[in-house]
Design a protein around this motif. Structure first.
Motif, PDB file in Angstrom:
ATOM      1  N   ALA A   1       0.832  -1.206   0.000  1.00  0.00           N
ATOM      2  CA  ALA A   1       0.000   0.000   0.000  1.00  0.00           C
ATOM      3  C   ALA A   1       0.864   1.254   0.000  1.00  0.00           C
ATOM      4  O   ALA A   1       0.581   2.226  -0.716  1.00  0.00           O
ATOM      5  CB  ALA A   1      -0.926  -0.022   1.219  1.00  0.00           C
ATOM      6  N   ILE A   2       1.935   1.223   0.801  1.00  0.00           N
ATOM      7  CA  ILE A   2       2.812   2.395   0.871  1.00  0.00           C
ATOM      8  C   ILE A   2       3.503   2.626  -0.465  1.00  0.00           C
ATOM      9  O   ILE A   2       3.597   3.768  -0.958  1.00  0.00           O
ATOM     10  CB  ILE A   2       3.838   2.204   2.008  1.00  0.00           C
ATOM     11  CG1 ILE A   2       3.133   2.222   3.366  1.00  0.00           C
ATOM     12  CG2 ILE A   2       4.908   3.283   1.948  1.00  0.00           C
ATOM     13  CD1 ILE A   2       4.016   1.845   4.528  1.00  0.00           C
ATOM     14  N   GLU A   3       3.992   1.550  -1.091  1.00  0.00           N
ATOM     15  CA  GLU A   3       4.671   1.709  -2.386  1.00  0.00           C
ATOM     16  C   GLU A   3       3.713   2.221  -3.453  1.00  0.00           C
ATOM     17  O   GLU A   3       4.060   3.117  -4.240  1.00  0.00           O
ATOM     18  CB  GLU A   3       5.284   0.377  -2.817  1.00  0.00           C
ATOM     19  CG  GLU A   3       6.606   0.067  -2.149  1.00  0.00           C
ATOM     20  CD  GLU A   3       7.411  -0.962  -2.944  1.00  0.00           C
ATOM     21  OE1 GLU A   3       7.063  -1.201  -4.130  1.00  0.00           O
ATOM     22  OE2 GLU A   3       8.374  -1.510  -2.387  1.00  0.00           O
TER      23      GLU A   3
ATOM     24  N   LEU B   1      -2.213   5.880 -11.355  1.00  0.00           N
ATOM     25  CA  LEU B   1      -3.283   4.890 -11.223  1.00  0.00           C
ATOM     26  C   LEU B   1      -3.068   3.969 -10.023  1.00  0.00           C
ATOM     27  O   LEU B   1      -4.026   3.378  -9.501  1.00  0.00           O
ATOM     28  CB  LEU B   1      -3.383   4.044 -12.502  1.00  0.00           C
ATOM     29  CG  LEU B   1      -3.941   4.751 -13.741  1.00  0.00           C
ATOM     30  CD1 LEU B   1      -3.882   3.833 -14.947  1.00  0.00           C
ATOM     31  CD2 LEU B   1      -5.394   5.177 -13.481  1.00  0.00           C
ATOM     32  N   LEU B   2      -1.812   3.840  -9.578  1.00  0.00           N
ATOM     33  CA  LEU B   2      -1.529   2.968  -8.432  1.00  0.00           C
ATOM     34  C   LEU B   2      -1.901   3.596  -7.095  1.00  0.00           C
ATOM     35  O   LEU B   2      -1.965   2.905  -6.075  1.00  0.00           O
ATOM     36  CB  LEU B   2      -0.040   2.591  -8.418  1.00  0.00           C
ATOM     37  CG  LEU B   2       0.413   1.624  -9.510  1.00  0.00           C
ATOM     38  CD1 LEU B   2       1.907   1.375  -9.384  1.00  0.00           C
ATOM     39  CD2 LEU B   2      -0.347   0.309  -9.404  1.00  0.00           C
ATOM     40  N   VAL B   3      -2.123   4.925  -7.089  1.00  0.00           N
ATOM     41  CA  VAL B   3      -2.456   5.587  -5.821  1.00  0.00           C
ATOM     42  C   VAL B   3      -3.768   5.043  -5.235  1.00  0.00           C
ATOM     43  O   VAL B   3      -3.803   4.665  -4.053  1.00  0.00           O
ATOM     44  CB  VAL B   3      -2.516   7.108  -6.012  1.00  0.00           C
ATOM     45  CG1 VAL B   3      -3.042   7.784  -4.744  1.00  0.00           C
ATOM     46  CG2 VAL B   3      -1.146   7.650  -6.378  1.00  0.00           C
ATOM     47  N   PRO B   4      -4.877   4.985  -6.008  1.00  0.00           N
ATOM     48  CA  PRO B   4      -6.096   4.392  -5.412  1.00  0.00           C
ATOM     49  C   PRO B   4      -5.918   2.924  -5.055  1.00  0.00           C
ATOM     50  O   PRO B   4      -6.532   2.429  -4.113  1.00  0.00           O
ATOM     51  CB  PRO B   4      -7.153   4.594  -6.500  1.00  0.00           C
ATOM     52  CG  PRO B   4      -6.390   4.844  -7.750  1.00  0.00           C
ATOM     53  CD  PRO B   4      -5.138   5.512  -7.361  1.00  0.00           C
ATOM     54  N   VAL B   5      -5.077   2.211  -5.827  1.00  0.00           N
ATOM     55  CA  VAL B   5      -4.795   0.810  -5.472  1.00  0.00           C
ATOM     56  C   VAL B   5      -4.120   0.745  -4.102  1.00  0.00           C
ATOM     57  O   VAL B   5      -4.440  -0.102  -3.265  1.00  0.00           O
ATOM     58  CB  VAL B   5      -3.907   0.152  -6.549  1.00  0.00           C
ATOM     59  CG1 VAL B   5      -3.513  -1.259  -6.127  1.00  0.00           C
ATOM     60  CG2 VAL B   5      -4.636   0.126  -7.883  1.00  0.00           C
TER      61      VAL B   5
ATOM     62  N   LEU C   1      -4.401   2.943  -1.696  1.00  0.00           N
ATOM     63  CA  LEU C   1      -5.378   3.262  -0.660  1.00  0.00           C
ATOM     64  C   LEU C   1      -6.285   2.063  -0.365  1.00  0.00           C
ATOM     65  O   LEU C   1      -6.640   1.798   0.798  1.00  0.00           O
ATOM     66  CB  LEU C   1      -6.220   4.466  -1.081  1.00  0.00           C
ATOM     67  CG  LEU C   1      -5.444   5.791  -1.236  1.00  0.00           C
ATOM     68  CD1 LEU C   1      -6.385   6.894  -1.737  1.00  0.00           C
ATOM     69  CD2 LEU C   1      -4.798   6.193   0.079  1.00  0.00           C
ATOM     70  N   ALA C   2      -6.655   1.343  -1.425  1.00  0.00           N
ATOM     71  CA  ALA C   2      -7.485   0.144  -1.220  1.00  0.00           C
ATOM     72  C   ALA C   2      -6.719  -0.923  -0.431  1.00  0.00           C
ATOM     73  O   ALA C   2      -7.265  -1.565   0.477  1.00  0.00           O
ATOM     74  CB  ALA C   2      -7.936  -0.411  -2.579  1.00  0.00           C
ATOM     75  N   LEU C   3      -5.438  -1.112  -0.775  1.00  0.00           N
ATOM     76  CA  LEU C   3      -4.625  -2.079  -0.029  1.00  0.00           C
ATOM     77  C   LEU C   3      -4.470  -1.656   1.427  1.00  0.00           C
ATOM     78  O   LEU C   3      -4.472  -2.500   2.333  1.00  0.00           O
ATOM     79  CB  LEU C   3      -3.248  -2.210  -0.684  1.00  0.00           C
ATOM     80  CG  LEU C   3      -3.194  -2.922  -2.033  1.00  0.00           C
ATOM     81  CD1 LEU C   3      -1.774  -2.898  -2.585  1.00  0.00           C
ATOM     82  CD2 LEU C   3      -3.673  -4.369  -1.891  1.00  0.00           C
ATOM     83  N   ALA C   4      -4.337  -0.356   1.676  1.00  0.00           N
ATOM     84  CA  ALA C   4      -4.232   0.122   3.049  1.00  0.00           C
ATOM     85  C   ALA C   4      -5.504  -0.173   3.834  1.00  0.00           C
ATOM     86  O   ALA C   4      -5.453  -0.550   5.011  1.00  0.00           O
ATOM     87  CB  ALA C   4      -3.939   1.625   3.048  1.00  0.00           C
ATOM     88  N   GLY C   5      -6.661   0.006   3.157  1.00  0.00           N
ATOM     89  CA  GLY C   5      -7.917  -0.312   3.829  1.00  0.00           C
ATOM     90  C   GLY C   5      -8.016  -1.784   4.182  1.00  0.00           C
ATOM     91  O   GLY C   5      -8.456  -2.155   5.278  1.00  0.00           O
TER      92      GLY C   5
END
Length: 406
Positions: free
Chosen positions: A120-122, A156-160, A162-166
Motif C-alpha cells: 500500500a505504501i509503495e 493509477l496505483l495511488v487508489p490501489v 489506498l485500497a490495499l491500506a484499507g
C-alpha cells in the motif's frame, strides 16, 4: 486514534503468534531424531523430554492467549512413570500436531498484513518514487518496475495503494480470530481428555485425603498415649496407693488424693484440647463465624475479622474452612511475626471465599513446609483452590476458595 491502537495491538498479537510458531521445525526435528537416538545410545529420552517440555510451554502460551484450558494429565513422581504418562497423554500428540500448523499460520498471519502495508505504501507513493528515481537503478521499487516509470500508470496505483491500506487496516482482526479458532480446535481438550484429567485429580485428591486422615489418626493416638492416658494411669496408681495407706497414714492418703484430683483435671483439659483439635464444640453448636471468633481470642497479634455469613453450611465445609483458617493463622503467627492479621470470610452462595492477610515479614512459599500443603490438600478434597502472595517484606495474602453449594 483508539481504533488505530486496537489495530496495533492486533498486529502485536499476530507477531507473538508467529514467534510462538518459529521453534516448530527445530522441535519437530528433535522429536523425530529422539526415536533413533533412543534406540542407538539411549539419548532419545532426554531429547524427547526436552521437545515435549518446550512444546508444552509454547502450546500453554497459545492456550492462555485464546482462553483454552490445559488438558494434560497429572504426572507421577517417578521418571519412568512420568514418561509413560506423557506418551499415553493425548495432549502430548495434540501439541505436536499443532506445532507445524502454528508455524505456518503464525507466519502467514504476520507476513500477509505486513506485505499489504508495504504494498500500500509503495503504490500510494509511486508518483513520488518516480520523481525521486527518474532513472533505473539496481534497487528499483517493484511499482516502478511494473509501471516502467510511466507517469499515468504510477498515478493509477495511488487508489490501489489506498485500497490495499484499507484491507491491511481491517485484516488483522479476522486473522486473529481465525488463528484463535484454529488453536481452540486443535488444542482444546476432548471430553475424554477432560474426563481422564478429572479422574487423575480425584485419584490424587483421594490419596492425599486418605494420607491426611491417617496422619491425623496417628496424631490423635500419640496425643492420647503420651498425654491423657499417662495421666489416667498415674491417677489410677495414686488412688490405689491412697486406698492402701488410708488407715495407717490419712495425711499421706489425702495428699495422694489431692494429686490425683489435679491429675484428673489435667487429663480432662488435655482431652478437651484434643476434642477441640478434632472438631471444636463451638463449631458444631454455633457455626463457623463464632468458632473463628473464638479461635482468634488467644492470638498474640491483633486480629481483625470480616465475617459475612448468613447461614449454616454443611458440617464438612465448615470444618474444612475452620481448620484452613486455623492453619493459616498459626502459620502467620509462627513464621511472619505480624503486628496485625485480617481474616475475611464471605459466603458467595456457591463458594466460600476466605482470605487471611498479615503485615509480617513475608517470603512464604506454598511449596515448602507442611502447613500450606495441608491447607491445599484440605481444600482440594472439596475442589477448592488456594492462592498465595507473599513478597519478601510482606504483606502475605492467602486467598482460599471452598465450594459450598447454593
Amino acid at each position: 486514534m483508539h481504533r488505530f491502537g486496537d489495530r496495533m495491538r492486533e498486529l502485536r498479537w499476530l507477531a507473538v503468534g508467529a514467534v510462538i510458531g518459529l521453534p516448530a521445525p527445530a522441535l519437530l526435528l528433535l522429536t523425530v531424531v529422539s526415536v533413533p537416538a533412543g534406540l542407538a545410545a539411549g539419548l532419545g529420552i532426554g531429547l524427547f523430554t526436552t521437545a515435549v517440555w518446550a512444546t508444552r510451554r509454547l502450546a500453554g502460551a497459545q492456550r492462555h492467549r485464546v482462553g483454552v484450558a490445559t488438558p494434560y494429565r497429572l504426572l507421577p513422581t517417578r521418571m519412568t512413570a512420568r514418561l509413560a504418562v506423557v506418551l499415553r497423554d493425548p495432549g502430548t500428540w495434540r501439541d505436536l500436531a499443532w506445532l507445524p500448523v502454528q508455524f505456518l499460520v503464525g507466519l502467514f498471519g504476520l507476513v500477509l498484513p505486513v506485505t499489504l502495508w508495504l504494498g500500500a505504501i509503495e503504490c500510494a507513493a509511486a508518483p513520488g518514487l518516480r520523481l525521486l528515481l527518474p532513472e533505473p537503478t539496481g534497487f528499483d521499487p517493484v511499482v516502478l518496475e511494473v509501471t516502467g516509470r510511466a507517469g499515468p500508470f504510477t498515478w493509477l496505483l495511488v487508489p490501489v495503494g489506498l485500497a490495499l491500506a484499507g484491507v491491511a487496516y481491517r485484516l488483522p482482526r479476522p486473522l486473529m480470530r481465525g488463528q484463535a479458532r484454529l488453536t481452540a480446535a486443535l488444542l482444546r481438550p476432548t471430553s475424554a481428555a477432560r474426563l481422564a484429567v478429572r479422574v487423575d485429580q480425584l485419584t490424587s485428591t483421594r490419596a492425599a485425603t486418605v494420607d491426611a486422615s491417617a496422619t491425623e489418626l496417628r496424631r490423635i493416638e500419640r496425643d492420647l498415649h503420651d498425654g491423657a492416658q499417662m495421666r489416667l494411669v498415674a491417677l489410677s496408681m495414686n488412688l490405689g496407693i491412697a486406698e492402701d495407706v488410708f488407715d495407717v497414714d490419712p495425711a499421706g492418703a489425702k495428699a495422694l488424693l489431692t494429686e490425683a484430683r489435679a491429675g484428673a483435671g489435667a487429663a480432662l483439659t488435655e482431652l478437651r484440647d484434643l476434642v477441640r483439635g478434632i472438631h471444636p464444640p463451638v463449631l458444631a453448636d454455633r457455626g463457623l463465624a463464632p468458632a473463628v471468633e473464638a479461635l482468634t481470642l488467644a492470638a498474640p497479634a491483633k486480629v481483625e475479622l470480616d465475617l459475612r455469613l448468613d447461614r449454616r453450611l454443611a458440617a464438612p465445609v465448615e470444618s474444612a474452612a475452620y481448620f484452613a483458617v486455623a492453619e493459616a493463622l498459626t502459620n502467620a503467627i509462627r513464621h511472619g511475626n505480624p503486628g496485625r492479621i485480617e481474616i475475611t470470610i464471605v459466603d458467595a452462595g456457591t463458594a466460600l471465599h476466605l482470605t487471611v492477610r498479615d503485615d509480617g515479614r513475608g517470603g512464604a512459599d506454598a511449596s515448602g513446609g507442611t502447613g500450606l500443603l495441608g491447607i491445599r490438600r484440605r481444600l482440594a478434597a472439596f475442589d477448592g483452590e488456594m492462592r498465595l502472595s507473599s513478597p519478601p517484606g510482606g504483606p502475605t495474602v492467602l486467598d482460599m476458595v471452598l465450594p459450598c453449594g447454593s
